[in-house]
Design a protein around this motif. Structure first.
Motif, PDB file in Angstrom:
ATOM      1  N   PRO A   1     -16.682   5.859  11.299  1.00 17.19           N
ATOM      2  CA  PRO A   1     -17.415   6.665  10.353  1.00 17.19           C
ATOM      3  C   PRO A   1     -17.010   7.837   9.714  1.00 17.19           C
ATOM      4  N   PHE A   2     -16.030   8.542  10.648  1.00 20.55           N
ATOM      5  CA  PHE A   2     -15.941   9.874  10.221  1.00 20.55           C
ATOM      6  C   PHE A   2     -14.348   9.758   9.450  1.00 20.55           C
ATOM      7  N   ILE A   3     -13.809   8.915   9.657  1.00 26.45           N
ATOM      8  CA  ILE A   3     -12.451   8.691   9.010  1.00 26.45           C
ATOM      9  C   ILE A   3     -12.723   8.277   7.613  1.00 26.45           C
ATOM     10  N   GLU A   4     -13.670   7.401   7.400  1.00 19.08           N
ATOM     11  CA  GLU A   4     -14.252   6.980   6.133  1.00 19.08           C
ATOM     12  C   GLU A   4     -14.231   7.821   5.058  1.00 19.08           C
ATOM     13  N   ASN A   5     -14.976   9.001   5.554  1.00 19.27           N
ATOM     14  CA  ASN A   5     -15.189  10.373   4.648  1.00 19.27           C
ATOM     15  C   ASN A   5     -14.402  11.502   4.649  1.00 19.27           C
ATOM     16  N   ALA A   6     -13.507  11.266   5.414  1.00 20.69           N
ATOM     17  CA  ALA A   6     -12.449  12.391   5.612  1.00 20.69           C
ATOM     18  C   ALA A   6     -11.899  12.878   4.120  1.00 20.69           C
ATOM     19  N   PRO A   7     -11.380  14.009   4.193  1.00 22.68           N
ATOM     20  CA  PRO A   7     -10.772  14.529   2.797  1.00 22.68           C
ATOM     21  C   PRO A   7      -9.378  13.595   2.817  1.00 22.68           C
ATOM     22  N   VAL A   8      -9.066  13.404   1.698  1.00 20.83           N
ATOM     23  CA  VAL A   8      -7.810  12.741   1.595  1.00 20.83           C
ATOM     24  C   VAL A   8      -6.695  13.683   1.031  1.00 20.83           C
ATOM     25  N   ILE A   9      -5.595  13.247   1.746  1.00 17.32           N
ATOM     26  CA  ILE A   9      -4.191  14.265   1.491  1.00 17.32           C
ATOM     27  C   ILE A   9      -3.812  14.254   0.003  1.00 17.32           C
ATOM     28  N   THR A  10      -4.053  13.265  -0.795  1.00 12.82           N
ATOM     29  CA  THR A  10      -3.716  13.221  -2.246  1.00 12.82           C
ATOM     30  C   THR A  10      -4.406  14.514  -3.051  1.00 12.82           C
ATOM     31  N   ASP A  11      -5.408  15.011  -2.428  1.00 13.11           N
ATOM     32  CA  ASP A  11      -6.228  16.153  -3.156  1.00 13.11           C
ATOM     33  C   ASP A  11      -5.592  17.392  -2.779  1.00 13.11           C
ATOM     34  N   PHE A  12      -4.514  17.613  -1.583  1.00 12.68           N
ATOM     35  CA  PHE A  12      -3.818  18.686  -1.179  1.00 12.68           C
ATOM     36  C   PHE A  12      -2.307  18.866  -1.531  1.00 12.68           C
ATOM     37  N   LEU A  13      -1.950  17.800  -2.427  1.00  9.17           N
ATOM     38  CA  LEU A  13      -0.313  17.676  -2.537  1.00  9.17           C
ATOM     39  C   LEU A  13       0.003  19.072  -3.287  1.00  9.17           C
ATOM     40  N   THR A  14       1.039  19.696  -3.117  1.00  8.20           N
ATOM     41  CA  THR A  14       1.637  20.627  -3.931  1.00  8.20           C
ATOM     42  C   THR A  14       2.226  19.947  -5.216  1.00  8.20           C
TER      43      THR A  14
ATOM     44  N   LYS B   1       0.883  -1.036  -0.041  1.00 10.76           N
ATOM     45  CA  LYS B   1       0.009   0.120  -0.048  1.00 10.76           C
ATOM     46  C   LYS B   1       0.957   1.183  -0.022  1.00 10.76           C
ATOM     47  N   ILE B   2       0.423   2.220  -0.742  1.00  9.08           N
ATOM     48  CA  ILE B   2       1.319   3.311  -0.800  1.00  9.08           C
ATOM     49  C   ILE B   2       0.577   4.637  -0.824  1.00  9.08           C
ATOM     50  N   ASN B   3       1.015   5.717  -0.399  1.00 13.08           N
ATOM     51  CA  ASN B   3       0.427   6.977  -0.123  1.00 13.08           C
ATOM     52  C   ASN B   3       1.564   8.082  -0.308  1.00 13.08           C
ATOM     53  N   SER B   4       1.227   9.503  -0.401  1.00 12.03           N
ATOM     54  CA  SER B   4       1.857  10.354  -0.230  1.00 12.03           C
ATOM     55  C   SER B   4       1.416  11.407   0.929  1.00 12.03           C
ATOM     56  N   VAL B   5       2.302  11.413   2.062  1.00  5.94           N
ATOM     57  CA  VAL B   5       1.765  12.202   3.179  1.00  5.94           C
ATOM     58  C   VAL B   5       1.874  13.721   2.898  1.00  5.94           C
ATOM     59  N   GLY B   6       2.595  14.171   1.547  1.00  7.10           N
ATOM     60  CA  GLY B   6       2.811  15.433   1.538  1.00  7.10           C
ATOM     61  C   GLY B   6       4.218  15.943   2.031  1.00  7.10           C
ATOM     62  N   ASP B   7       4.446  17.155   1.642  1.00  4.57           N
ATOM     63  CA  ASP B   7       5.572  18.048   2.175  1.00  4.57           C
ATOM     64  C   ASP B   7       4.822  18.959   3.292  1.00  4.57           C
ATOM     65  N   PRO B   8       5.819  19.716   3.895  1.00  7.13           N
ATOM     66  CA  PRO B   8       4.833  20.698   4.916  1.00  7.13           C
ATOM     67  C   PRO B   8       3.963  21.582   4.247  1.00  7.13           C
ATOM     68  N   ALA B   9       4.273  22.083   3.235  1.00  8.85           N
ATOM     69  CA  ALA B   9       3.112  23.258   2.541  1.00  8.85           C
ATOM     70  C   ALA B   9       2.047  22.282   2.455  1.00  8.85           C
ATOM     71  N   SER B  10       1.888  20.850   1.570  1.00 11.37           N
ATOM     72  CA  SER B  10       0.537  20.246   1.383  1.00 11.37           C
ATOM     73  C   SER B  10       0.014  19.683   2.779  1.00 11.37           C
ATOM     74  N   ARG B  11       0.956  19.544   3.914  1.00 11.40           N
ATOM     75  CA  ARG B  11       0.381  18.926   5.110  1.00 11.40           C
ATOM     76  C   ARG B  11      -0.250  20.206   5.750  1.00 11.40           C
ATOM     77  N   LYS B  12       0.260  21.311   5.678  1.00  4.21           N
ATOM     78  CA  LYS B  12      -0.570  22.390   6.368  1.00  4.21           C
ATOM     79  C   LYS B  12      -1.791  22.719   5.618  1.00  4.21           C
ATOM     80  N   ALA B  13      -1.955  22.534   4.248  1.00  5.51           N
ATOM     81  CA  ALA B  13      -3.188  23.035   3.683  1.00  5.51           C
ATOM     82  C   ALA B  13      -4.266  21.729   4.078  1.00  5.51           C
ATOM     83  N   TYR B  14      -3.567  20.565   4.211  1.00  2.00           N
ATOM     84  CA  TYR B  14      -4.533  19.557   4.440  1.00  2.00           C
ATOM     85  C   TYR B  14      -5.013  19.468   5.732  1.00  2.00           C
ATOM     86  N   THR B  15      -4.089  19.722   6.803  1.00  2.00           N
ATOM     87  CA  THR B  15      -4.426  19.629   8.055  1.00  2.00           C
ATOM     88  C   THR B  15      -5.553  20.743   8.419  1.00  2.00           C
ATOM     89  N   LYS B  16      -5.591  21.910   7.766  1.00  7.72           N
ATOM     90  CA  LYS B  16      -6.580  22.789   7.722  1.00  7.72           C
ATOM     91  C   LYS B  16      -7.857  22.151   7.298  1.00  7.72           C
TER      92      LYS B  16
END
Ligand code: AMP
Length: 419
Positions: free
Chosen positions: A217-230, A164-179
């Motif tokens: 149930p909340f995690i299932e529908n949470a936004p995904v980081i890959t939509d916030f990558l720089t 399984k793979i994912n990208s957890v982003g760089d600090p800039a993507s993480r900041k937008a995603y965290t928000k």
């Protein structure tokens, strides 16, 4: 049997002589594969400064906040290492390993310690093998690390795994995603677990790692980081996937894969086995581009993996994989009487010097008991020595498998067994 006075700590186990063969076999495979990939072994101490692990792994992770074996001595605070990436990063910085030039491709094998609740596949002292490429930003390094990890499982014969793979982003993507995550979870906080409420304040990304039922149930529908990558991070992730495809390594994208350690940036991956039950991760890893800086070095991108050896053995048991080759003892000397014993003691070193594994009885057992012992030790040959043999200078050499025997001088025996 009487109750023993002492026992190992909960979650810590002895590796007994009957089990050690598979450990040695696995270690051999790891060393051989690492060599093929041009990685060098590094060995760091079992104890590290608490602050290194707290900073490296992350204050809010379960590992640091709940599972550390920590103690003090004078003014020093130590922990038993819960993982080896932060220690390797420390060693890299402390010894200026960057001065060796190029990337540092390092691997390790050893015990790690986490005060978790013991269960199948989860111990308090467990063993990991892992590897790091320090000093490379290129997606090829991510894929090399993944390939090294997979090649070890391939060699072992565990192939029904999923990556399984994912990208957890760089600090800039993480900041937008965290928000975005905070905006999403905020209205549901009352219905979520205490631990997630705490993480919401300190590190909302880790809510995705929650195992609490009410959070699911909340995690299932949470936004995904890959939509916030720089753009840059997205391109890096795309290249990792492209390379995996080129190398025909199957993978699944899991946008909620965040892993339990805070130091990951960009690529994160996990190798899952259907044969493990609840603790289904064989190993995992990812990029940790900020860790070297975090522990006092220059900015140095890096990527690595760590894998659990006990879990690999659980998968082997499920798949009926036997890593151990039958151990044979080359020679067992059976002696009758004191003179023969002396002869045996004198001749054992000669056999061993000639490259043979050799043993004899040290507790004065009968010939019958010695023959039985030779059998138990899986001896290929037995040399039988008694008064007559000593007088003639000719000894009985018995081939245990073929059940044949003949008489020879010691030199002839040595010759026969080494050619
Ligand atoms: P981590 O360092 O948490 O990414 O863990 C990497 C791998 O180490 C996991 O996938 C497991 O195979 C193994 N592992 C981690 N914690 C334990 C544990 N408490 N007991 C046994 N294996 C573990």
């Amino acid at each position: 049997m009487a109750q023993p006075t002492f026992s190992t700590h909960v979650g810590m186990v002895d590796i007994l002589p009957d089990e050690v063969g598979k450990w040695q076999a696995l270690e051999r495979i790891i060393h051989e594969e690492a060599k093929k990939f041009n990685f060098e072994e590094i060995r760091t101490p079992i104890m590290e400064q608490t602050e290194l692990i707290a900073r490296g792994v992350g204050q809010l992770t379960d590992i640091v906040s709940k599972e550390m074996f920590a103690f003090e001595r004078g003014d020093d605070q130590y922990v038993l290492r819960p993982e080896c990436t932060a220690p390797v990063a420390r060693a890299f910085v402390e010894h200026h390993l960057e001065q060796r030039g190029g990337t540092q491709n390092l691997y390790y094998i050893g015990p790690m310690f986490r005060a978790e609740k013991p269960q199948k596949g989860r111990q308090r002292q467990f063993h990991q093998f892992g590897a790091e490429i320090i000093g490379a930003d290129d997606p090829a390094a991510d894929v090399d690390i993944i390939t090294l990890m997979m090649s070890i499982y391939d060699r072992v014969g565990i192939s029904n795994t999923s990556l399984k793979i994912n990208s957890v982003g760089d600090p800039a993507s993480r900041k937008a995603y965290t928000k975005a995550l905070k905006d999403y979870f905020r209205p549901h906080l009352d219905e979520m677990s205490d631990i997630s409420r705490e993480r919401f304040e300190k590190n909302p990304l880790r809510i995705l790692d929650s195992k609490e039922e009410e959070d699911q149930p909340f995690i299932e529908n949470a936004p995904v980081i890959t939509d916030f990558l720089t753009e840059e991070t997205e391109a890096h992730y795309a290249r990792v996937k492209e390379l995996l495809k080129e190398l025909e390594i199957p993978f699944e994208e899991d946008p909620y894969l965040v892993r339990g350690l805070d130091y990951y940036t960009r690529t994160a991956f996990e190798l899952i086995s259907p044969d493990l039950g609840a603790q289904d991760a064989l190993g995992g890893g990812g990029r940790y581009d900020l860790l070297i800086e975090e522990v006092g070095g220059q900015h140095t991108p890096a990527v690595g993996f760590a894998a659990g050896m006990e879990r690999l053995f659980i998968a082997c048991d499920e798949l009926d994989i036997n890593l151990v080759e039958e151990e044979m003892l080359d020679v067992y000397i059976v002696t009758l009487g004191d003179e023969a014993r002396k002869w045996g003691i004198n001749h054992l070193p000669k056999l061993r010097k000639a490259g043979l594994s050799a043993s004899m009885d040290y507790i004065g057992r009968s010939i019958k008991a010695q023959m039985k012992d030779a059998d138990r030790e899986n001896a290929r040959h037995v040399i039988i020595v008694g008064g007559n043999e000593l007088a003639e200078g000719k000894f009985t050499l018995r081939n245990m498998k073929a059940s044949e025997e003949d008489s020879y001088s010691f030199d002839e025996i040595l010759n026969k067994l080494t050619n």
